[in-house]
Design an enzyme around this catalytic site. Structure first.
Site, mmCIF file in Angstrom:
data_model
loop_
_atom_site.group_PDB
_atom_site.id
_atom_site.type_symbol
_atom_site.label_atom_id
_atom_site.label_comp_id
_atom_site.label_asym_id
_atom_site.label_seq_id
_atom_site.Cartn_x
_atom_site.Cartn_y
_atom_site.Cartn_z
ATOM 1 N N ASP A 121 0.899 -1.276 0.021
ATOM 2 C CA ASP A 121 0.050 -0.001 0.041
ATOM 3 C C ASP A 121 0.954 1.171 -0.061
ATOM 4 O O ASP A 121 1.141 2.035 1.002
ATOM 5 C CB ASP A 121 -1.033 0.082 1.235
ATOM 6 C CG ASP A 121 -1.974 0.976 1.311
ATOM 7 O OD1 ASP A 121 -2.018 1.743 0.075
ATOM 8 O OD2 ASP A 121 -2.435 1.644 2.331
ATOM 9 N N PHE A 122 1.336 1.504 -1.204
ATOM 10 C CA PHE A 122 2.486 2.586 -1.159
ATOM 11 C C PHE A 122 1.706 3.895 -1.620
ATOM 12 O O PHE A 122 1.423 4.252 -2.740
ATOM 13 C CB PHE A 122 3.493 2.268 -2.515
ATOM 14 C CG PHE A 122 4.801 3.031 -2.273
ATOM 15 C CD1 PHE A 122 4.713 4.323 -2.602
ATOM 16 C CD2 PHE A 122 5.894 2.616 -1.997
ATOM 17 C CE1 PHE A 122 5.788 5.090 -2.546
ATOM 18 C CE2 PHE A 122 7.106 2.913 -2.003
ATOM 19 C CZ PHE A 122 7.014 4.433 -2.265
#
Length: 246
Positions: free
Chosen positions: A25-26
Protein backbone atom coordinates in the site's frame (compact mmCIF):
# COMPACT_ATOMS: atom_id res chain seq x y z
CA UNK A 1 15.30 16.11 0.94
CA UNK A 2 12.08 14.08 0.84
CA UNK A 3 13.08 12.17 -2.31
CA UNK A 4 16.60 11.42 -1.08
CA UNK A 5 15.27 10.22 2.27
CA UNK A 6 12.73 8.01 0.49
CA UNK A 7 15.45 6.48 -1.70
CA UNK A 8 17.57 5.70 1.37
CA UNK A 9 14.55 4.02 2.95
CA UNK A 10 13.88 1.96 -0.19
CA UNK A 11 17.55 1.02 -0.37
CA UNK A 12 17.27 -0.40 3.15
CA UNK A 13 14.06 -2.28 2.28
CA UNK A 14 15.72 -3.79 -0.80
CA UNK A 15 18.67 -5.04 1.27
CA UNK A 16 16.99 -5.74 4.60
CA UNK A 17 17.99 -8.74 6.78
CA UNK A 18 14.57 -10.24 5.97
CA UNK A 19 15.14 -9.97 2.23
CA UNK A 20 13.67 -7.54 -0.26
CA UNK A 21 10.57 -5.91 1.27
CA UNK A 22 7.75 -4.46 -0.85
CA UNK A 23 5.24 -1.89 0.40
CA UNK A 24 1.94 -3.15 -0.98
CA UNK A 25 0.00 0.00 0.00
CA UNK A 26 2.45 2.60 -1.27
CA UNK A 27 0.76 5.98 -0.79
CA UNK A 28 2.11 9.36 0.39
CA UNK A 29 -0.15 9.12 3.45
CA UNK A 30 1.90 6.09 4.58
CA UNK A 31 4.97 8.27 5.20
CA UNK A 32 5.90 10.98 7.68
CA UNK A 33 8.98 13.17 8.14
CA UNK A 34 10.73 12.76 11.51
CA UNK A 35 13.79 14.94 12.17
CA UNK A 36 14.36 15.31 8.43
CA UNK A 37 14.02 11.61 7.65
CA UNK A 38 11.12 9.87 5.94
CA UNK A 39 9.55 7.05 7.97
CA UNK A 40 6.91 4.46 7.12
CA UNK A 41 3.93 4.80 9.46
CA UNK A 42 2.32 1.43 8.72
CA UNK A 43 4.13 -1.82 7.92
CA UNK A 44 0.99 -4.00 7.97
CA UNK A 45 1.00 -4.15 4.17
CA UNK A 46 4.73 -4.90 3.81
CA UNK A 47 5.78 -8.25 2.39
CA UNK A 48 8.98 -10.19 1.67
CA UNK A 49 7.23 -12.57 -0.71
CA UNK A 50 8.37 -12.33 -4.34
CA UNK A 51 6.15 -13.47 -7.18
CA UNK A 52 6.70 -17.10 -8.18
CA UNK A 53 7.17 -17.92 -11.85
CA UNK A 54 7.93 -20.67 -14.34
CA UNK A 55 8.97 -18.44 -17.24
CA UNK A 56 9.63 -14.78 -18.03
CA UNK A 57 6.07 -14.28 -19.25
CA UNK A 58 4.89 -14.84 -15.67
CA UNK A 59 6.86 -11.80 -14.50
CA UNK A 60 5.09 -8.75 -15.87
CA UNK A 61 4.99 -5.86 -13.41
CA UNK A 62 1.77 -3.97 -14.10
CA UNK A 63 0.86 -0.40 -13.19
CA UNK A 64 -2.14 1.67 -14.37
CA UNK A 65 -0.12 3.43 -17.09
CA UNK A 66 2.87 1.12 -17.69
CA UNK A 67 3.94 -2.51 -17.67
CA UNK A 68 7.46 -3.89 -17.28
CA UNK A 69 8.67 -7.35 -18.32
CA UNK A 70 10.96 -8.98 -15.72
CA UNK A 71 13.09 -12.11 -15.70
CA UNK A 72 12.19 -15.38 -14.01
CA UNK A 73 15.14 -16.59 -11.96
CA UNK A 74 16.41 -20.16 -11.72
CA UNK A 75 14.85 -20.25 -8.23
CA UNK A 76 11.42 -19.62 -9.77
CA UNK A 77 11.06 -16.04 -8.54
CA UNK A 78 10.55 -12.82 -10.52
CA UNK A 79 13.92 -11.09 -10.18
CA UNK A 80 13.86 -7.80 -8.26
CA UNK A 81 10.09 -7.40 -8.46
CA UNK A 82 9.74 -6.02 -4.92
CA UNK A 83 12.52 -3.48 -5.37
CA UNK A 84 11.22 -2.36 -8.76
CA UNK A 85 7.65 -2.06 -7.50
CA UNK A 86 8.76 0.21 -4.65
CA UNK A 87 10.94 2.29 -6.97
CA UNK A 88 8.29 2.88 -9.60
CA UNK A 89 5.78 3.84 -6.91
CA UNK A 90 8.35 6.31 -5.56
CA UNK A 91 8.61 7.70 -9.09
CA UNK A 92 4.89 8.16 -9.64
CA UNK A 93 3.93 9.39 -6.17
CA UNK A 94 6.98 11.46 -5.22
CA UNK A 95 9.60 12.03 -7.93
CA UNK A 96 7.22 13.32 -10.62
CA UNK A 97 5.86 15.97 -8.24
CA UNK A 98 9.00 17.00 -6.36
CA UNK A 99 12.09 16.51 -8.53
CA UNK A 100 11.32 18.95 -11.40
CA UNK A 101 10.98 21.89 -8.99
CA UNK A 102 13.20 24.05 -6.81
CA UNK A 103 16.62 22.82 -7.95
CA UNK A 104 19.18 25.24 -9.47
CA UNK A 105 18.99 25.15 -13.27
CA UNK A 106 22.45 23.57 -13.57
CA UNK A 107 21.29 20.55 -11.57
CA UNK A 108 17.96 20.00 -13.29
CA UNK A 109 19.41 17.80 -16.10
CA UNK A 110 20.72 15.39 -13.44
CA UNK A 111 17.32 15.23 -11.76
CA UNK A 112 15.58 14.82 -15.11
CA UNK A 113 17.84 11.85 -15.82
CA UNK A 114 16.89 10.29 -12.47
CA UNK A 115 13.23 10.95 -13.21
CA UNK A 116 13.39 9.35 -16.67
CA UNK A 117 15.52 6.40 -15.56
CA UNK A 118 13.26 5.49 -12.63
CA UNK A 119 10.14 6.07 -14.72
CA UNK A 120 11.42 3.49 -17.22
CA UNK A 121 12.94 1.30 -14.48
CA UNK A 122 16.34 1.55 -16.16
CA UNK A 123 17.79 2.29 -12.71
CA UNK A 124 17.57 -0.03 -9.75
CA UNK A 125 17.64 1.28 -6.21
CA UNK A 126 21.47 1.12 -6.02
CA UNK A 127 21.91 3.30 -9.13
CA UNK A 128 19.15 5.66 -7.99
CA UNK A 129 20.76 6.24 -4.59
CA UNK A 130 24.16 6.76 -6.21
CA UNK A 131 22.68 9.36 -8.60
CA UNK A 132 20.93 11.21 -5.77
CA UNK A 133 24.12 11.32 -3.72
CA UNK A 134 26.00 12.72 -6.72
CA UNK A 135 23.47 15.55 -7.08
CA UNK A 136 23.62 16.22 -3.34
CA UNK A 137 27.42 16.45 -3.48
CA UNK A 138 27.28 18.92 -6.38
CA UNK A 139 24.63 20.94 -4.54
CA UNK A 140 26.43 21.10 -1.18
CA UNK A 141 29.90 21.71 -2.64
CA UNK A 142 28.85 24.37 -5.14
CA UNK A 143 30.64 22.54 -7.96
CA UNK A 144 27.63 23.12 -10.21
CA UNK A 145 28.50 26.86 -10.13
CA UNK A 146 31.73 26.43 -12.08
CA UNK A 147 32.13 28.22 -15.43
CA UNK A 148 29.56 30.86 -14.49
CA UNK A 149 30.29 34.59 -14.94
CA UNK A 150 31.19 36.51 -11.78
CA UNK A 151 28.52 38.98 -10.63
CA UNK A 152 29.60 39.88 -7.08
CA UNK A 153 31.84 42.62 -8.49
CA UNK A 154 28.64 44.48 -9.44
CA UNK A 155 27.82 44.92 -5.74
CA UNK A 156 29.07 47.09 -2.89
CA UNK A 157 29.31 45.33 0.48
CA UNK A 158 28.32 47.14 3.68
CA UNK A 159 29.72 45.37 6.73
CA UNK A 160 28.04 45.87 10.08
CA UNK A 161 24.55 46.37 8.64
CA UNK A 162 21.52 44.31 7.78
CA UNK A 163 18.25 45.01 6.01
CA UNK A 164 15.18 45.70 8.13
CA UNK A 165 12.92 42.64 8.07
CA UNK A 166 9.55 43.11 6.48
CA UNK A 167 7.39 42.25 3.52
CA UNK A 168 9.01 42.66 0.12
CA UNK A 169 8.71 41.24 -3.38
CA UNK A 170 7.94 37.51 -3.66
CA UNK A 171 9.87 34.85 -5.54
CA UNK A 172 9.66 31.08 -5.96
CA UNK A 173 10.60 28.81 -4.27
CA UNK A 174 10.99 31.13 -1.30
CA UNK A 175 11.47 29.87 2.26
CA UNK A 176 9.37 32.83 3.45
CA UNK A 177 5.92 33.96 2.34
CA UNK A 178 6.82 37.58 3.23
CA UNK A 179 9.53 37.99 0.61
CA UNK A 180 12.28 36.31 -1.38
CA UNK A 181 14.38 33.99 0.82
CA UNK A 182 16.44 31.45 -1.11
CA UNK A 183 19.15 28.88 -0.47
CA UNK A 184 22.61 29.84 -1.78
CA UNK A 185 26.08 28.33 -1.70
CA UNK A 186 27.87 31.68 -1.53
CA UNK A 187 27.54 35.44 -1.94
CA UNK A 188 28.59 34.96 -5.57
CA UNK A 189 25.59 32.71 -6.25
CA UNK A 190 23.35 35.19 -4.42
CA UNK A 191 24.63 37.97 -6.69
CA UNK A 192 23.82 35.84 -9.75
CA UNK A 193 20.28 35.28 -8.47
CA UNK A 194 19.81 38.97 -7.66
CA UNK A 195 20.95 39.92 -11.15
CA UNK A 196 18.37 37.56 -12.64
CA UNK A 197 15.48 39.23 -10.77
CA UNK A 198 14.36 42.64 -12.03
CA UNK A 199 13.05 43.72 -8.59
CA UNK A 200 16.24 42.86 -6.70
CA UNK A 201 18.47 45.73 -5.56
CA UNK A 202 20.24 44.17 -2.58
CA UNK A 203 20.66 40.98 -0.62
CA UNK A 204 21.97 39.74 2.71
CA UNK A 205 23.32 36.31 3.60
CA UNK A 206 21.46 35.37 6.78
CA UNK A 207 22.65 33.19 9.64
CA UNK A 208 19.99 30.60 8.80
CA UNK A 209 21.03 27.25 7.30
CA UNK A 210 19.13 24.60 5.35
CA UNK A 211 19.36 20.84 5.93
CA UNK A 212 22.31 20.70 3.50
CA UNK A 213 24.24 23.38 5.42
CA UNK A 214 23.66 26.03 2.75
CA UNK A 215 22.90 29.62 3.76
CA UNK A 216 19.61 31.41 3.21
CA UNK A 217 19.85 34.74 1.41
CA UNK A 218 17.21 37.46 1.66
CA UNK A 219 16.71 39.43 -1.59
CA UNK A 220 15.28 42.93 -1.38
CA UNK A 221 13.86 45.53 -3.75
CA UNK A 222 15.11 48.46 -1.62
CA UNK A 223 18.56 48.82 -0.03
CA UNK A 224 17.71 51.89 2.02
CA UNK A 225 16.20 50.34 5.18
CA UNK A 226 19.40 49.40 7.01
CA UNK A 227 20.07 48.82 10.69
CA UNK A 228 23.39 48.15 12.47
CA UNK A 229 24.33 44.50 13.01
CA UNK A 230 27.84 43.48 14.04
CA UNK A 231 28.12 40.24 12.06
CA UNK A 232 26.01 41.10 9.03
CA UNK A 233 26.92 42.22 5.52
CA UNK A 234 24.54 43.83 3.03
CA UNK A 235 25.32 43.63 -0.68
CA UNK A 236 23.92 46.51 -2.76
CA UNK A 237 23.89 46.83 -6.54
CA UNK A 238 26.26 49.52 -7.76
CA UNK A 239 23.60 50.66 -10.22
CA UNK A 240 21.26 51.78 -7.41
CA UNK A 241 21.25 55.39 -6.29
CA UNK A 242 22.44 54.41 -2.82
CA UNK A 243 25.28 52.41 -4.31
CA UNK A 244 26.36 55.36 -6.43
CA UNK A 245 26.38 57.67 -3.39
CA UNK A 246 28.47 55.20 -1.45
Amino acid sequence: QICLSLVKLLFYLAHSPLGSIVLLDFQPRQFVMVDGNLKVTDMDDASTEELSCKEDNDCTLDFPTKSFPLKCSAAGKCEGINEKKNLFNAYRYFFTYLLPHSAPSALRPFLTDILNATGDLRYGINETLKSFEKVLHLYKSGLYLQKRPLHLKDYISLKGFQVVEGEDYKCWPSYSHLGCLLSVHSAEEAATICNSQSQCRSFIITQQRTWTGRSLASFRSSPTDLIPHVNAVVYIKRSTSLGERL
